[in-house]
Write an enzyme that holds these catalytic residues in place. Structure first.
Site, PDB file in Angstrom:
ATOM      1  N   SER A  42      -6.245   4.153   3.929  1.00  0.00           N
ATOM      2  CA  SER A  42      -5.569   2.668   3.464  1.00  0.00           C
ATOM      3  C   SER A  42      -6.851   2.122   2.538  1.00  0.00           C
ATOM      4  CB  SER A  42      -4.606   1.514   3.492  1.00  0.00           C
ATOM      5  OG  SER A  42      -3.928   1.238   1.991  1.00  0.00           O
ATOM      6  N   LYS A  69       0.019   4.420  -2.756  1.00  0.00           N
ATOM      7  CA  LYS A  69      -0.737   4.567  -2.187  1.00  0.00           C
ATOM      8  C   LYS A  69      -0.234   6.427  -2.410  1.00  0.00           C
ATOM      9  CE  LYS A  69      -4.579   1.477  -1.042  1.00  0.00           C
ATOM     10  NZ  LYS A  69      -4.349  -0.023  -0.495  1.00  0.00           N
ATOM     11  N   SER A  77       0.771  -1.065  -0.486  1.00  0.00           N
ATOM     12  CA  SER A  77       0.352   0.205  -0.085  1.00  0.00           C
ATOM     13  C   SER A  77       0.437   1.179   0.189  1.00  0.00           C
ATOM     14  CB  SER A  77      -0.824   0.067   1.695  1.00  0.00           C
ATOM     15  OG  SER A  77      -2.013  -1.068   0.936  1.00  0.00           O
TER      16      SER A  77
END
Length: 388
Positions: A126, A69, A66
């Site tokens: 997230s 992101k 993640s």
């Protein structure tokens, strides 16, 4: 002008004493070896100067999970900054976004959600569903958005990165490096500071569901104000964190640790080491005059020379008095001169190590002088160069 004075003004090498440096008797600054870090790769960077304080396997290509992101958010922030979208724009939630697996913001298919809400869902919580929704809104499809992500990565100098989605879900050719992620974090902090406070928010609530930021350092260390966690089975536990204490800031990246607790502990070690033993110094401010240079054939006989951007260095604490700087100007500078023209280079070194080596520019315009001024300066310059 006397010939001796002219010869001095044409000197190629000019030695400066920086305003922040009062030269004193040098003393050794003792710095221990960096701490051992339990991760596949890591890096500690000063975002002001870009200097790397410690690293291990920082260019190894690894799944970023993640941490991806961060780029998704960066592109949305760029679109906001350039006025192509606004925080209040309503984003339609597609079936594809709604069904995206993994961590969720819990947006519902068929509804519309403000950009601001989705951006917070991406950064704080997230949310994979929020990431896909924003990607589709900005670029029309996630695939098109991924193309923008990779173009942006190249523009930032992220040479070891390739994205295949906006979420960080596992994919064979989806990878990045600790060094590249530090570059990206630096861009987030420096380019869009108005949005950076989002990265420090500890909770996110949407659809009556309250979720915590997974960056536990936000609770443990008041100086930490971002950025992003990541975890998949393939990537392990990853963390990009930044902290500011007084006038210094550091970015720490660790990839491939064994647990969420481990990633927090290892990053805390790096940040503590950086702040304990290093500091940032701004040597030159934007538009600050470094020196005046002799100009030939111009309406003025001198031009202010300096930096068009702030210049920072990262140095061991207690070593500021050992900094040395030189400016190497072009041997002959002739008008016309425009603001921003490169007229030489400045070098800053510490104990023989060059920390800064970059151009110095004209800070003022100097138009070409009249006919007789140009003729007279040409004669003077002939004799100056003859005697040199």
């Amino acid at each position: 002008m006397a010939l001796k004075s002219l010869l001095r003004s044409c000197s190629i090498l000019l030695v400066l004493t920086l305003a922040l440096v009062g030269k004193t008797t040098a003393q050794s600054v003792l710095i221990p070896s960096p701490p051992q870090i339990a991760g596949s790769s890591y890096v500690l960077m000063d975002p002001k100067s870009g200097r790397i304080i410690m690293e291990e396997n920082s260019h190894e290509r690894l799944p970023p999970a993640s941490l991806t992101k961060m780029m998704t958010a960066y592109i949305v922030e760029r679109e906001l900054d350039e006025g192509r979208i606004s925080m209040s724009d309503m984003v339609p939630i597609s079936v594809r976004a709604w069904k995206t697996e993994g961590s969720r913001t819990f947006v519902r298919e068929g509804t519309s959600v403000p950009v601001e809400t989705l951006l917070k869902g991406v950064i704080i919580q997230s949310g994979n569903d929020a990431s896909v929704a924003l990607a589709e809104f900005v670029a029309g499809s996630e695939d098109a958005f991924v193309d923008i992500m990779n173009q942006q990565a190249q523009l930032l100098g992220m040479k070891g990165t390739n994205f295949e989605n906006a979420t960080g879900l596992p994919s064979p050719e989806h990878f990045s490096t600790a060094y590249d992620l530090a570059i990206l974090a630096r861009a987030i902090i420096n380019d869009y500071p108005e949005n950076y406070p989002i990265y420090a928010e500890k909770h996110f609530t949407y659809n009556k569901i309250r979720q915590p930021n997974r960056n536990s350092l936000l609770w443990r260390d008041d100086s930490v104000d971002g950025l992003k966690t990541g975890h998949t089975e393939e990537a392990g536990y990853c963390l990009v964190a930044s902290a500011k204490r007084n006038d210094s800031r550091f970015i720490a990246v660790v990839m491939g640790t064994s647990s969420s607790e481990s990633r927090s502990q290892e990053v805390q070690k790096m940040l503590n080491y950086g702040f304990r033993y290093y500091e940032s110094e701004r040597l030159f401010r934007t538009g600050q005059e470094v020196i005046k240079a002799q100009v030939w054939s111009g309406q003025a006989d001198q031009v202010s020379v300096g930096m068009t951007d702030d210049v920072f260095v990262t140095i061991p604490r207690g070593s500021r008095n050992d900094l040395e700087s030189t400016v190497d100007l072009d041997s002959v500078i002739k008008a016309p001169i425009k603001v921003g023209d490169e007229l030489g280079r400045v070098k800053v070194s510490l104990n023989g190590e060059v920390l800064v080596d970059q151009p110095v520019q004209a800070l003022t315009d100097v138009p070409e002088g009249g006919f007789f001024k140009r003729i007279w300066d040409a004669i003077k310059l002939f004799f100056v160069q003859l005697f040199q």
